[in-house]
Design an enzyme around this catalytic site. Structure first.
Site, PDB file in Angstrom:
ATOM      1  N   ASN A 102      34.478  34.289  39.141  1.00 30.38           N
ATOM      2  CA  ASN A 102      35.769  34.538  39.793  1.00 30.38           C
ATOM      3  C   ASN A 102      36.788  33.519  39.278  1.00 30.38           C
ATOM      4  OD1 ASN A 102      37.622  35.640  41.749  1.00 30.38           O
ATOM      5  ND2 ASN A 102      37.251  33.824  43.016  1.00 30.38           N
ATOM      6  N   HIS A 104      40.151  31.555  40.762  1.00 28.22           N
ATOM      7  CA  HIS A 104      40.851  31.280  42.007  1.00 28.22           C
ATOM      8  C   HIS A 104      42.090  30.447  41.692  1.00 28.22           C
ATOM      9  CE1 HIS A 104      41.436  30.714  46.267  1.00 28.22           C
ATOM     10  NE2 HIS A 104      41.637  29.427  46.031  1.00 28.22           N
TER      11      HIS A 104
HETATM   12  C1  GAR Z   1      45.576  35.574  39.942  1.00 27.78           C
HETATM   13  O1  GAR Z   1      46.477  34.522  40.158  1.00 27.78           O
HETATM   14  C2  GAR Z   1      44.210  35.225  40.498  1.00 27.78           C
HETATM   15  O2  GAR Z   1      43.882  33.879  40.343  1.00 27.78           O
HETATM   16  C3  GAR Z   1      44.365  35.573  41.938  1.00 27.78           C
HETATM   17  O3  GAR Z   1      45.129  36.754  41.964  1.00 27.78           O
HETATM   18  C4  GAR Z   1      45.955  36.785  40.809  1.00 27.78           C
HETATM   19  C5  GAR Z   1      45.692  38.079  40.084  1.00 27.78           C
HETATM   20  O4  GAR Z   1      46.578  38.260  39.021  1.00 27.78           O
HETATM   21  N1  GAR Z   1      43.112  35.745  42.597  1.00 27.78           N
HETATM   22  C6  GAR Z   1      42.907  35.502  43.873  1.00 27.78           C
HETATM   23  O5  GAR Z   1      43.769  35.125  44.629  1.00 27.78           O
HETATM   24  C7  GAR Z   1      41.493  35.750  44.341  1.00 27.78           C
HETATM   25  N2  GAR Z   1      41.351  35.435  45.718  1.00 27.78           N
HETATM   26  P1  GAR Z   1      46.235  39.275  37.864  1.00 27.78           P
HETATM   27  O6  GAR Z   1      45.916  40.606  38.556  1.00 27.78           O
HETATM   28  O7  GAR Z   1      47.508  39.363  37.066  1.00 27.78           O
HETATM   29  O8  GAR Z   1      45.070  38.746  37.082  1.00 27.78           O
END
Ligand code: GAR
Length: 206
Positions: A102, A104
């Site tokens: 994952n 985060h």
């Molecule tokens: C990213 O910033 C990721 O780290 C976060 O969501 C965003 C997705 O962006 N993930 C979380 O918050 C997980 N709990 P993306 O769809 O452009 O990769």
């Protein structure tokens, strides 16, 4: 034999895009939302996509079972969570133990959960960042593979801070997956080591 990676997304999919553009062997992209923007990118690259819409299932167990069935059709060696915004059941996590990563958007163990950038600003921290980690049943708690740290600048908004962190997400996620692909990730007493000793910390004010 070529390793196989399945990426799970819920939205924009920019991390998935970074992983694909790094040339990593993504064999399918699965979303829990039909309107996830990242699906169009995956299709444009000829990568098979699937939607397992969470609202069509009666609960987490039923959703996770359907999701696992879809994942297993692609026989992946690694499952990459890239902005996948569903909490997974312990049974699901255990099924993929040691082969699910994952990303985060915070320097774990600080700011587990949601709204990490707003919470970092509210806490007044001067350093923030992102973490790639192995997934274990406790949310955002698995062994840390790599972290990127960025400064929190005077005048930062949630958006400017998120953008600074996201630039680093796109660097460290492909790197972590590449290490896995090369068979270089070791777990020693719950701590991840990279064979060859490459730095597991990136610092950037970009
Ligand atoms: C990213 O910033 C990721 O780290 C976060 O969501 C965003 C997705 O962006 N993930 C979380 O918050 C997980 N709990 P993306 O769809 O452009 O990769």
């Amino acid at each position: 034999m070529q390793k196989r990676i399945v990426v799970l997304i819920s939205g924009r999919g920019s991390n998935m895009q970074a992983v694909v553009e790094a040339g990593l062997p993504v064999v399918a992209v699965i979303s829990n939302r039909a309107d996830a923007a990242g699906l169009a990118y995956a299709r444009s690259r000829g990568i098979p996509t699937a939607v397992v819409a969470h609202e069509r299932y009666s609960g987490r167990e039923a959703f996770d079972a359907a999701l696992a069935e879809e994942i297993d059709r692609h026989a992946p060696d690694l499952i990459v969570l890239a902005g996948f915004m569903r909490i997974l059941t312990d049974a699901f996590v255990e099924r993929y133990a040691g082969r699910m990563m994952n990303i985060h958007p915070a320097l774990l163990p600080a700011f587990r959960g949601l709204n990490t950038h707003a919470r970092a600003l509210a806490a007044g921290v001067k350093i923030h960042g992102c973490t790639v980690h192995w997934v274990t049943p406790a949310l955002d708690e698995g062994p840390i593979i790599i972290q990127a740290a960025v400064p929190v600048c005077p005048g930062d908004t949630e958006e400017s801070l998120a953008a600074r962190v996201l630039r680093q997400e796109h660097i460290i996620y492909p790197r972590a997956i590449r290490w896995w692909l090369e068979g270089r990730l070791r777990l020693e007493n719950g701590v991840v080591r990279v064979e060859g000793g490459e730095p597991q910390l990136v610092y950037s004010d970009d």
